[in-house]
Design a protein around this motif. Sequence first.
Motif, PDB file in Angstrom:
ATOM      1  N   ARG A   1       2.009  14.407   5.662  1.00 34.25           N
ATOM      2  CA  ARG A   1       2.013  12.876   5.295  1.00 34.25           C
ATOM      3  C   ARG A   1       0.951  12.096   5.969  1.00 34.25           C
TER       4      ARG A   1
ATOM      5  N   ASN B   1      10.701   0.886   7.698  1.00 32.36           N
ATOM      6  CA  ASN B   1      10.027   2.060   7.849  1.00 32.36           C
ATOM      7  C   ASN B   1      10.239   2.810   9.419  1.00 32.36           C
TER       8      ASN B   1
ATOM      9  N   MET C   1       0.683  -1.258   0.003  1.00 33.12           N
ATOM     10  CA  MET C   1      -0.071   0.058  -0.183  1.00 33.12           C
ATOM     11  C   MET C   1       0.945   1.292  -0.019  1.00 33.12           C
TER      12      MET C   1
ATOM     13  N   ARG D   1       2.693  10.838  -0.972  1.00 33.33           N
ATOM     14  CA  ARG D   1       2.681  11.706  -2.195  1.00 33.33           C
ATOM     15  C   ARG D   1       1.294  12.132  -2.352  1.00 33.33           C
TER      16      ARG D   1
ATOM     17  N   GLY E   1       2.208   5.123  -1.422  1.00 37.11           N
ATOM     18  CA  GLY E   1       1.924   6.506  -2.071  1.00 37.11           C
ATOM     19  C   GLY E   1       0.906   7.315  -1.316  1.00 37.11           C
TER      20      GLY E   1
END
Length: 251
Positions: free
Chosen positions: A41, A76, A27, A32, A29
């Motif tokens: 974000r 992450n 998953m 962006r 994007g």
Amino acid sequence: MKFNRPEDSPVEGIDSGNLPKHIAVIMDGNGRWAKKRLLNRVKGHEKGMDAVRTVVRTCREIGVSVLSLYAFSTENWRRPKAEISALMTILHRFIESERDEIHGNNIRVNIIGQKERLPEDVQRKLNDFIDLTRDNDAMILNIALSYGGRAEITDMVKEIAGLAVRGRINPDDISDDVIADHLYTRRQPDPDMLIRTSGETRISNFLLWQIAYTELFFPETLWPDFGRNDLIELIKAYQKRKRRFGKVKEE
Ligand code: IPE
Ligand code: IPE
Ligand code: MG
């Protein structure tokens, strides 16, 4: 929302005789999506939850057996602390808001990844969710959290090496099946489809062993914009592909 069984309500244009059993999704994007709108974000991650809900519902409706969602990678953890803690809060909220629907639709939740690295309150929430849905059997929802394909393979090697040292397995008997039995996805079919949104064409350490013969899809759509129709179109595209598994023709 409660769904009919897939045989009662075939989704238009999808061949129910050739469904992907397991769909894996990277998953990507969210950042962006937010940036395009001059938002933080975190707003992208929040909006991404709507896409999660839609994809879970649609897979259940279509009759997919396993859905694996890559929510947070081992890499992450290198993101800014504030973004990580926002993601954990969103996860917490997601469990609260989706628990009844997921359980009500007979979906079993399974966490793949290093659950012990997650904050304790999140671990507790996840464990309760897993316990609640333990006996559900319509679909497995794998949520990959602090997940890394290499870490999974490393854990598998440690387990099998431990068995060998204790004389419980003969190294000559280690096969593909033995390896698969020691991965986080044991007893699940390998993904038939892997979808990565946002146009990036890489795997980023997801299900490395399991995707050996998976059909790959890289739609341009950013994850928060990914909807029911996007998924249905990709499944139709999957059904047009010829999978050969190294053989000369389909058997
Ligand atoms: C995916 O979106 C969600 C997570 C990795 C948690 P990103 O946050 O990677 O979004 P982009 O790639 O920066 O757009
Ligand atoms: C992959 O996305 C991980 C998840 C979607 C959870 P990333 O955005 O972290 O991957 P890279 O850094 O672009 O490879
Ligand atoms: Mg990304």
